[in-house]
Write an enzyme that holds these catalytic residues in place. Structure first.
Site, mmCIF file in Angstrom:
data_model
loop_
_atom_site.group_PDB
_atom_site.id
_atom_site.type_symbol
_atom_site.label_atom_id
_atom_site.label_comp_id
_atom_site.label_asym_id
_atom_site.label_seq_id
_atom_site.Cartn_x
_atom_site.Cartn_y
_atom_site.Cartn_z
ATOM 1 N N GLY A 97 0.801 -1.220 0.000
ATOM 2 C CA GLY A 97 0.000 0.000 0.000
ATOM 3 C C GLY A 97 0.831 1.265 0.000
ATOM 4 O O GLY A 97 2.065 1.234 0.040
ATOM 5 N N THR A 146 1.219 3.730 2.227
ATOM 6 C CA THR A 146 2.026 4.024 3.417
ATOM 7 C C THR A 146 3.230 3.089 3.489
ATOM 8 O O THR A 146 4.342 3.507 3.832
ATOM 9 C CB THR A 146 1.175 3.909 4.694
ATOM 10 O OG1 THR A 146 -0.025 4.659 4.527
ATOM 11 C CG2 THR A 146 1.919 4.452 5.906
ATOM 12 N N ASP A 203 2.932 -3.093 8.066
ATOM 13 C CA ASP A 203 1.879 -2.965 7.064
ATOM 14 C C ASP A 203 0.927 -1.847 7.465
ATOM 15 O O ASP A 203 0.909 -1.409 8.614
ATOM 16 C CB ASP A 203 1.120 -4.294 6.925
ATOM 17 C CG ASP A 203 0.405 -4.429 5.582
ATOM 18 O OD1 ASP A 203 0.446 -3.474 4.774
ATOM 19 O OD2 ASP A 203 -0.191 -5.492 5.332
ATOM 20 N N ALA A 248 -3.230 -0.135 7.111
ATOM 21 C CA ALA A 248 -4.602 -0.580 7.359
ATOM 22 C C ALA A 248 -5.551 0.406 6.703
ATOM 23 O O ALA A 248 -5.224 1.583 6.526
ATOM 24 C CB ALA A 248 -4.884 -0.675 8.854
ATOM 25 N N ASP A 249 -6.721 -0.096 6.329
ATOM 26 C CA ASP A 249 -7.764 0.781 5.795
ATOM 27 C C ASP A 249 -8.570 1.395 6.930
ATOM 28 O O ASP A 249 -9.053 2.520 6.820
ATOM 29 C CB ASP A 249 -8.662 -0.004 4.840
ATOM 30 C CG ASP A 249 -7.869 -0.548 3.655
ATOM 31 O OD1 ASP A 249 -7.259 0.268 2.939
ATOM 32 O OD2 ASP A 249 -7.832 -1.773 3.460
ATOM 33 N N LYS A 254 -8.303 -4.557 6.456
ATOM 34 C CA LYS A 254 -7.242 -4.446 5.462
ATOM 35 C C LYS A 254 -7.720 -5.103 4.170
ATOM 36 O O LYS A 254 -8.727 -5.793 4.158
ATOM 37 C CB LYS A 254 -5.964 -5.138 5.955
ATOM 38 C CG LYS A 254 -5.358 -4.472 7.171
ATOM 39 C CD LYS A 254 -4.159 -5.195 7.746
ATOM 40 C CE LYS A 254 -3.148 -5.648 6.721
ATOM 41 N NZ LYS A 254 -2.704 -4.550 5.837
ATOM 42 N N GLY A 285 -7.798 -3.334 0.982
ATOM 43 C CA GLY A 285 -8.199 -2.423 -0.081
ATOM 44 C C GLY A 285 -7.368 -2.607 -1.336
ATOM 45 O O GLY A 285 -7.833 -2.379 -2.449
ATOM 46 N N GLY A 286 -6.125 -3.063 -1.144
ATOM 47 C CA GLY A 286 -5.249 -3.327 -2.280
ATOM 48 C C GLY A 286 -5.285 -4.763 -2.760
ATOM 49 O O GLY A 286 -4.476 -5.166 -3.597
ATOM 50 N N GLU A 326 -1.122 -10.931 3.147
ATOM 51 C CA GLU A 326 -0.845 -10.098 4.320
ATOM 52 C C GLU A 326 -1.150 -10.858 5.607
ATOM 53 O O GLU A 326 -0.387 -10.807 6.572
ATOM 54 C CB GLU A 326 -1.686 -8.815 4.249
ATOM 55 C CG GLU A 326 -1.229 -7.856 3.166
ATOM 56 C CD GLU A 326 -2.167 -6.691 2.953
ATOM 57 O OE1 GLU A 326 -1.769 -5.757 2.232
ATOM 58 O OE2 GLU A 326 -3.288 -6.706 3.489
#
EC number: 5.3.1.6
Length: 220
Positions: free
Chosen positions: A29, A31, A81, A83-84, A94, A96-97, A103
């Site tokens: 993602g 970030t 990692d 998070a959404d 998580k 969204g990608g 993950e």
């Protein structure tokens, strides 16, 4: 401070949790991309990384960070990692990608999960962000019907195939009051690979990029 600057601050702050001579679990993602840039500055001090997606693998290889297959690794000290959504109990949505299954696997192996987000991702109750569910293609319609029974409104994510060759249903209108219970309920539906609730294995450390700098929270 822009949202991307807050993401960058959180990504770079995660660097202090990386152990020398270790293999680092790396998520996916926008970030995390900042964390990968940071990790590249100490690539000589680490053995390499395990990646949760093809996109992160390509970025790390381009920056000269060795990437290992998870099956060849005995130990991951940390997994970093994004998070959404994340609540104050460190439960997350998580995926969204569309990399949620990998993950979740890497997170399960890691001794410590470092979650990096900007402050827009912090919520009181999970569910405003649609919950991704990875599904074996032939089970898509059946799984969707079961998700409706759980109170959700599943929408097929058109044109997306996961790195595992599966499809994604994004489930809207869920007010998730018991994340651990719902995570288990959805995973028990035949045809579901996994879902984007990370409650059974939540974050251990949360780094939040804010206009006032990075704030650190730890799981109780």
């Amino acid at each position: 401070m822009t949202q991307d600057e807050m993401k960058k601050a959180a990504g770079w702050a995660a660097l202090k949790y990386v152990e020398r001579d270790s293999i680092v679990g790396v998520g996916t993602g926008s970030t995390v991309n900042h964390f990968i840039d940071a990790l590249a500055t100490m690539k000589a001090d680490i053995e390499g990384a395990v990646s949760s997606s093809e996109a992160s693998t390509q970025k790390m290889k381009a920056l000269g960070i060795p990437v290992y297959d998870l099956n060849s690794v005995d130990r991951l000290s940390v997994y970093v990692d994004g998070a959404d959504e994340i609540n104050d109990r460190m439960d997350m949505i998580k995926g969204g990608g569309a990399a949620l299954t990998r993950e979740k696997i890497v997170a399960a192996v890691a001794e410590k999960f470092i979650c990096i987000v900007d402050n827009t991702k912090q919520v009181d109750i999970l569910g405003e962000f649609p919950l991704p569910v990875e599904v074996i293609p032939m089970a898509r319609s059946y799984v969707a019907r079961q998700l409706v029974k759980l109170g959700g409104d599943p929408v097929y994510r058109e044109g997306v195939v996961t790195d595992n060759g599966n499809v994604i249903l994004d489930v809207y209108n869920l007010k998730i009051l018991n994340p651990k219970e719902l995570e288990s309920q959805i995973n028990e539906i035949v045809g579901v690979v996994t879902n984007g609730l990370f409650a059974k294995r939540g974050a251990d450390v949360l780094l939040v990029g804010t206009p006032d700098g990075v704030k650190t929270f730890t799981a109780e």
